[in-house]
Motif scaffolding. Structure first.
Motif, PDB file in Angstrom:
ATOM      1  N   HIS A   1     -25.133  63.778  41.854  1.00 29.09           N
ATOM      2  CA  HIS A   1     -26.174  63.251  40.957  1.00 29.09           C
ATOM      3  C   HIS A   1     -25.836  61.804  40.636  1.00 29.09           C
ATOM      4  CE1 HIS A   1     -22.980  64.715  38.306  1.00 29.09           C
ATOM      5  NE2 HIS A   1     -23.351  63.765  37.486  1.00 29.09           N
TER       6      HIS A   1
ATOM      7  N   HIS B   1     -22.007  60.961  42.005  1.00 26.70           N
ATOM      8  CA  HIS B   1     -20.763  61.730  42.069  1.00 26.70           C
ATOM      9  C   HIS B   1     -21.034  63.217  41.923  1.00 26.70           C
ATOM     10  CE1 HIS B   1     -19.558  62.233  37.531  1.00 26.70           C
ATOM     11  NE2 HIS B   1     -20.852  62.141  37.620  1.00 26.70           N
TER      12      HIS B   1
ATOM     13  N   GLN C   1     -16.260  65.407  28.456  1.00 22.75           N
ATOM     14  CA  GLN C   1     -16.724  64.232  29.169  1.00 22.75           C
ATOM     15  C   GLN C   1     -17.526  63.376  28.214  1.00 22.75           C
ATOM     16  OE1 GLN C   1     -19.741  63.538  32.545  1.00 22.75           O
ATOM     17  NE2 GLN C   1     -17.749  63.488  33.540  1.00 22.75           N
TER      18      GLN C   1
HETATM   19 MN    MN Z   1     -22.074  62.832  36.099  1.00 27.00          MN
END
Ligand code: MN
Length: 315
Positions: free
Chosen positions: A77, A121, A137
């Motif tokens: 994506h 990625h 994240q």
């Molecule tokens: Mn991502």
């Protein structure tokens, strides 16, 4: 454990940033979201609190069990205009990207990917790891000066660690105290740090020109008689030289902070930009597989972009 940012995370029109408060404790509840097959708790963005410094996104993933049939499975994506900061508490994740990077990340290590004008990625299970998977994240909005620039990827294994009275701190990005600076790239003045509290009363040194927030991953903190537990973001405002708190033993939190980010910003799906025209162009480039987001091999399927909601009939 990345995105996407949905309409119900925030008002999706370009808007100036939320009020920077002075020395407050503002607790917001995370929103549960699914990323691949993993449940995440999204602490940022929330309505009314879109950024803390340039930090604009925080997903706490897991703890979840990785089995033969179930692991992280976020296929290729794209991103634009942001940096992804990946930090694991338990487990392993394989990062691949359109720059040719292929990097396994483990607890204590940092992956930092800069999207700039565009990158793609994937975040995958390693295939052999079994056990718990837990991590966070975060995204950092890039400023005008770098957001149109080249993509980049960094993997850091040697981050500064500080043994303080009452807590062990690992500096992920930026500087926590003057002599503890991470080697990770940052485009604005900010800090991200992992803090493991021994329990009891303590103080964290802060900069009074930064605004801050804490994302509690495990345990519980008390700040100004307010309890902060996993599933919540505690926004602390700016103007503090230190933060007094009380922690349960074993409490773990991520401290994010920075100079208030004063550029208007639009977030949608996996993109951070300034206008709907920029979003529509990034959408077209991903859907049409232009050279902006180069191809890279992954066993996982490419994730199609949803059509921009502002182009749908009736909206
Ligand atoms: Mn991502």
């Amino acid at each position: 454990m990345s995105g996407p940012v949905a309409v119900n995370d925030l008002p999706s029109r370009t808007a100036p940033f939320d009020e920077v408060e002075t020395s407050c404790v503002e607790i917001t509840e995370d929103r549960e979201a699914m990323v691949g097959h993993m449940k995440v708790r999204r602490a940022l963005p929330r309505r009314g609190r879109r950024t803390v410094g340039a930090w604009c996104f925080a997903d706490h993933m897991g703890p979840a069990d990785v089995t033969e049939g179930s692991g992280l499975d976020i296929g290729p994506h794209p991103h634009i205009g942001l940096q992804t900061v990946t930090w694991l508490i338990d487990g392993q994740v394989l990062h691949r990207d359109s720059l040719g990077s292929e990097q396994v990340i483990r607890p204590g290590q940092l992956n930092l990917m800069t999207a700039g004008h565009g990158v793609a990625h994937s975040e995958e299970a390693t295939g052999h790891y079994r056990g718990k998977l837990q991590g966070i994240q975060l995204w950092i909005a890039q400023p005008e000066g770098t957001r149109h620039g080249a993509a980049a990827f960094e993997h850091h294994v040697d981050l500064p660690q500080i043994a303080m009275p009452g807590a062990d701190v690992t500096v992920l990005v930026g500087s926590f105290v003057t002599d503890a600076t991470s080697g990770a790239r940052h485009d604005t003045a900010l800090v991200g740090a992992d803090v493991v509290f021994h329990g009891g009363a303590g103080n964290l040194p802060l900069r009074n020109d930064f605004e801050y927030a804490l994302v509690v991953l495990a345990g519980a903190l008390t700040i100004d008689q307010r309890n902060v537990t996993p599933g919540h973001l505690a926004y602390l405002g700016r103007g503090r030289d230190e933060l007094g708190l009380h922690a349960e033993g074993g409490t773990r939190a991520v401290l994010i902070g920075g100079e208030p980010f004063d550029e208007p910003l639009l977030m949608w799906w996996n993109f951070v930009a300034r206008s709907r025209d920029e979003m529509a162009q990034a959408y077209d480039d991903w859907q049409n597989e232009t050279s902006r987001f180069s191809y890279f091999p992954s066993p996982l399927a490419r994730i199609p972009a949803p059509s921009p909601y502002w182009l749908r009939a009736g909206s």
